[in-house]
Structures are given as C-alpha cells and as structure tokens.
Write a protein that holds these residues in place. Structure first.
Motif, PDB file in Angstrom:
ATOM      1  N   ARG A  36       0.822  -1.217   0.000  1.00 21.05           N
ATOM      2  CA  ARG A  36       0.000   0.000   0.000  1.00 21.05           C
ATOM      3  C   ARG A  36       0.856   1.266   0.000  1.00 21.05           C
ATOM      4  N   GLU A  37       1.867   1.303   0.859  1.00 17.96           N
ATOM      5  CA  GLU A  37       2.677   2.520   0.979  1.00 17.96           C
ATOM      6  C   GLU A  37       3.463   2.793  -0.298  1.00 17.96           C
ATOM      7  N   ASP A  38       4.030   1.737  -0.895  1.00 21.76           N
ATOM      8  CA  ASP A  38       4.750   1.910  -2.155  1.00 21.76           C
ATOM      9  C   ASP A  38       3.805   2.405  -3.249  1.00 21.76           C
ATOM     10  N   ALA A  39       2.583   1.878  -3.260  1.00 22.68           N
ATOM     11  CA  ALA A  39       1.606   2.294  -4.268  1.00 22.68           C
ATOM     12  C   ALA A  39       1.235   3.766  -4.089  1.00 22.68           C
ATOM     13  N   LEU A  40       1.000   4.176  -2.839  1.00 24.17           N
ATOM     14  CA  LEU A  40       0.681   5.580  -2.583  1.00 24.17           C
ATOM     15  C   LEU A  40       1.824   6.492  -3.032  1.00 24.17           C
ATOM     16  N   ASP A  41       3.057   6.095  -2.718  1.00 20.99           N
ATOM     17  CA  ASP A  41       4.213   6.897  -3.119  1.00 20.99           C
ATOM     18  C   ASP A  41       4.345   6.975  -4.638  1.00 20.99           C
ATOM     19  N   ALA A  42       4.138   5.858  -5.325  1.00 14.79           N
ATOM     20  CA  ALA A  42       4.262   5.831  -6.781  1.00 14.79           C
ATOM     21  C   ALA A  42       3.222   6.733  -7.442  1.00 14.79           C
ATOM     22  N   VAL A  43       1.983   6.672  -6.966  1.00 15.15           N
ATOM     23  CA  VAL A  43       0.922   7.506  -7.544  1.00 15.15           C
ATOM     24  C   VAL A  43       1.192   8.979  -7.257  1.00 15.15           C
ATOM     25  N   GLN A  44       1.604   9.285  -6.048  1.00 17.95           N
ATOM     26  CA  GLN A  44       1.902  10.675  -5.706  1.00 17.95           C
ATOM     27  C   GLN A  44       3.034  11.214  -6.579  1.00 17.95           C
ATOM     28  N   GLU A  45       4.071  10.443  -6.754  1.00 16.68           N
ATOM     29  CA  GLU A  45       5.196  10.883  -7.587  1.00 16.68           C
ATOM     30  C   GLU A  45       4.762  11.053  -9.046  1.00 16.68           C
ATOM     31  N   ALA A  46       3.933  10.138  -9.550  1.00 18.69           N
ATOM     32  CA  ALA A  46       3.440  10.247 -10.928  1.00 18.69           C
ATOM     33  C   ALA A  46       2.603  11.512 -11.103  1.00 18.69           C
ATOM     34  N   MET A  47       1.773  11.827 -10.113  1.00 15.85           N
ATOM     35  CA  MET A  47       0.954  13.035 -10.195  1.00 15.85           C
ATOM     36  C   MET A  47       1.827  14.289 -10.177  1.00 15.85           C
ATOM     37  N   ILE A  48       2.827  14.288  -9.319  1.00 16.82           N
ATOM     38  CA  ILE A  48       3.729  15.443  -9.244  1.00 16.82           C
ATOM     39  C   ILE A  48       4.456  15.639 -10.574  1.00 16.82           C
ATOM     40  N   ARG A  49       4.917  14.551 -11.159  1.00 18.33           N
ATOM     41  CA  ARG A  49       5.631  14.649 -12.440  1.00 18.33           C
ATOM     42  C   ARG A  49       4.701  15.105 -13.563  1.00 18.33           C
ATOM     43  N   LEU A  50       3.438  14.692 -13.511  1.00 14.58           N
ATOM     44  CA  LEU A  50       2.493  15.100 -14.556  1.00 14.58           C
ATOM     45  C   LEU A  50       2.246  16.605 -14.534  1.00 14.58           C
ATOM     46  N   VAL A  51       2.362  17.213 -13.368  1.00 13.52           N
ATOM     47  CA  VAL A  51       2.156  18.663 -13.270  1.00 13.52           C
ATOM     48  C   VAL A  51       3.118  19.400 -14.206  1.00 13.52           C
ATOM     49  N   GLY A  52       4.291  18.845 -14.439  1.00 13.25           N
ATOM     50  CA  GLY A  52       5.238  19.448 -15.375  1.00 13.25           C
ATOM     51  C   GLY A  52       4.731  19.461 -16.811  1.00 13.25           C
ATOM     52  N   TYR A  53       3.705  18.683 -17.106  1.00 14.83           N
ATOM     53  CA  TYR A  53       3.122  18.609 -18.452  1.00 14.83           C
ATOM     54  C   TYR A  53       1.777  19.327 -18.536  1.00 14.83           C
ATOM     55  N   ARG A  54       1.484  20.186 -17.589  1.00 13.20           N
ATOM     56  CA  ARG A  54       0.159  20.824 -17.544  1.00 13.20           C
ATOM     57  C   ARG A  54      -0.132  21.682 -18.771  1.00 13.20           C
ATOM     58  N   ASP A  55       0.912  22.113 -19.489  1.00 16.64           N
ATOM     59  CA  ASP A  55       0.703  22.936 -20.679  1.00 16.64           C
ATOM     60  C   ASP A  55       0.324  22.110 -21.902  1.00 16.64           C
ATOM     61  N   ARG A  56       0.434  20.802 -21.815  1.00 19.64           N
ATOM     62  CA  ARG A  56       0.047  19.925 -22.920  1.00 19.64           C
ATOM     63  C   ARG A  56      -1.474  19.874 -23.014  1.00 19.64           C
ATOM     64  N   PRO A  57      -2.009  19.520 -24.185  1.00 18.51           N
ATOM     65  CA  PRO A  57      -3.473  19.383 -24.308  1.00 18.51           C
ATOM     66  C   PRO A  57      -3.999  18.295 -23.367  1.00 18.51           C
ATOM     67  N   ALA A  58      -5.213  18.489 -22.885  1.00 19.20           N
ATOM     68  CA  ALA A  58      -5.825  17.553 -21.927  1.00 19.20           C
ATOM     69  C   ALA A  58      -5.931  16.147 -22.497  1.00 19.20           C
ATOM     70  N   SER A  59      -6.043  16.010 -23.806  1.00  8.78           N
ATOM     71  CA  SER A  59      -6.148  14.678 -24.404  1.00  8.78           C
ATOM     72  C   SER A  59      -4.857  13.880 -24.254  1.00  8.78           C
ATOM     73  N   GLU A  60      -3.732  14.546 -24.011  1.00  7.37           N
ATOM     74  CA  GLU A  60      -2.454  13.858 -23.837  1.00  7.37           C
ATOM     75  C   GLU A  60      -2.204  13.438 -22.389  1.00  7.37           C
ATOM     76  N   TRP A  61      -2.959  13.961 -21.440  1.00  4.68           N
ATOM     77  CA  TRP A  61      -2.717  13.660 -20.028  1.00  4.68           C
ATOM     78  C   TRP A  61      -2.868  12.183 -19.677  1.00  4.68           C
ATOM     79  N   PRO A  62      -3.946  11.488 -20.138  1.00  5.22           N
ATOM     80  CA  PRO A  62      -4.070  10.079 -19.731  1.00  5.22           C
ATOM     81  C   PRO A  62      -2.881   9.211 -20.138  1.00  5.22           C
ATOM     82  N   PRO A  63      -2.452   9.188 -21.412  1.00  7.32           N
ATOM     83  CA  PRO A  63      -1.306   8.333 -21.724  1.00  7.32           C
ATOM     84  C   PRO A  63      -0.032   8.774 -20.992  1.00  7.32           C
ATOM     85  N   LEU A  64       0.138  10.076 -20.813  1.00  4.00           N
ATOM     86  CA  LEU A  64       1.307  10.572 -20.077  1.00  4.00           C
ATOM     87  C   LEU A  64       1.284  10.081 -18.629  1.00  4.00           C
ATOM     88  N   PHE A  65       0.135  10.226 -17.976  1.00  4.39           N
ATOM     89  CA  PHE A  65       0.033   9.800 -16.581  1.00  4.39           C
ATOM     90  C   PHE A  65       0.327   8.317 -16.439  1.00  4.39           C
TER      91      PHE A  65
END
Length: 182
Positions: A36-65
């Motif tokens: 559970r803890e590793d999963a929470l950390d992985a998702v949190q890190e993925a979300m933080i990294r996705l913020v760097g792509y916020r300027d991309r079109p919304a249609s690109e967010w799912p495959p990027l995430f």
C-alpha cells in the motif's frame, strides 16, 4: 466494480484529471507492487511529475500519466529487489510494512465477505506480479484502467500489435494461474 469508470470527456483542468485517476492509479500500483505505501508513493510521484506537463493538451494527459506511473512502478520494483538483496546479505528480514490499523475489524462489513474479497484480491495481485513486466503493464493499463489499445501503446512505448500480444499472453497466464478462483 471497485474501480472508477474511465472518463469519456476531457477534464476541465489538470486537478480534475488527477482527481479522476487517483483511485484507479492507486489500485493499479497496489496490484503491481503488493504494498500500500509503495503504491501511494508511486501515484503521488506520478501526479507530481504530470504537473510538469500541464501545458500539454488535456487529451495527452491520460497516456502521459499512465506512462509515468508505469515507470514509477518499474523503478520501485527495482528498488525493492535491491533492498531484499541487501537485507538478505545483512541477515535481516524485510519489514512487514503492514499497517496495524488496517488489521482492526471493520464493524460495517461482513467479515466473511471481506475475507473472501481480500483473498481474491491478494490472489489476483500475486498472479499479476508473477507476470513478465510487459505483460503486467499491458494487463493493468488495458483491463484495469480501461485504456484503449492506442493509448496503451503510447503509455508503454510500443506498437499496438505488441500491446495486443502482451495482453493476450497475460490473459492466458492469469486464466491458468487463477483457475481455482473461477
């Protein structure tokens, strides 16, 4: 069904998108990692990294995430393997990492049903973790997250044909491994 449905329309904001994939991302990471803890950390890190792509079109967010989360899961598998080897050399057992509060009985649920659901979830998790990495990724992205073949191919960095092959092999292996749970 324990997973949120995949959204059909593009989200209005990055925050709305992250809120829509948070639970599904956690379930995918939990199945793949087994902790559970590793999963929470992985998702949190993925979300933080996705913020760097916020300027991309919304249609690109799912495959990027899903691509970022897939890499986070792979990295954590590697780190955990190294940790187990180091602990084996040092003669120490790996920590249990079980949250004692989760072990307390829940007065709201039927204990027999909860036990059966938990056992089935653990069996599925063991079977998914036993799959080769690419098959596991294809299964988690296509079947649990509901991504289409094209989005899965983008997230995995391979062709659509490879996604279909990996998924077919994963499904056959899971059917064989989970025969007793039918």
């Amino acid at each position: 069904m324990p997973f949120d449905a995949a959204p059909d329309a593009a989200p209005a904001s990055l925050e709305a998108f992250l809120a829509s994939v948070e639970r599904r991302g956690f379930r995918m990471a939990e199945l793949a990692l087994g902790h559970r803890e590793d999963a929470l950390d992985a998702v949190q890190e993925a979300m933080i990294r996705l913020v760097g792509y916020r300027d991309r079109p919304a249609s690109e967010w799912p495959p990027l995430f899903w691509s970022i989360l897939r890499r986070q899961v792979t990295d954590r598998h590697r780190r955990n393997a190294v940790r187990r080897k180091v602990m084996a050399v040092l003669g120490r057992a790996e920590d249990e990492r079980e949250d004692p509060l989760e072990m307390l009985p829940d007065p709201g649920e039927d204990p027999a049903r909860r036990h059966a659901d938990g056992a089935a979830w653990q069996a599925l998790g063991r079977a998914v973790r036993a799959l080769p990495r690419r098959q596991r990724e294809a299964y988690l992205l296509r079947e649990l997250q509901g991504l289409d073949v094209a989005s899965t191919a983008i997230a995995m960095g391979c062709s659509e044909g490879s996604v279909k092959t990996h998924l077919s092999r994963a499904m056959a292996a899971l059917r064989k491994h989970l025969e007793d749970w039918r």
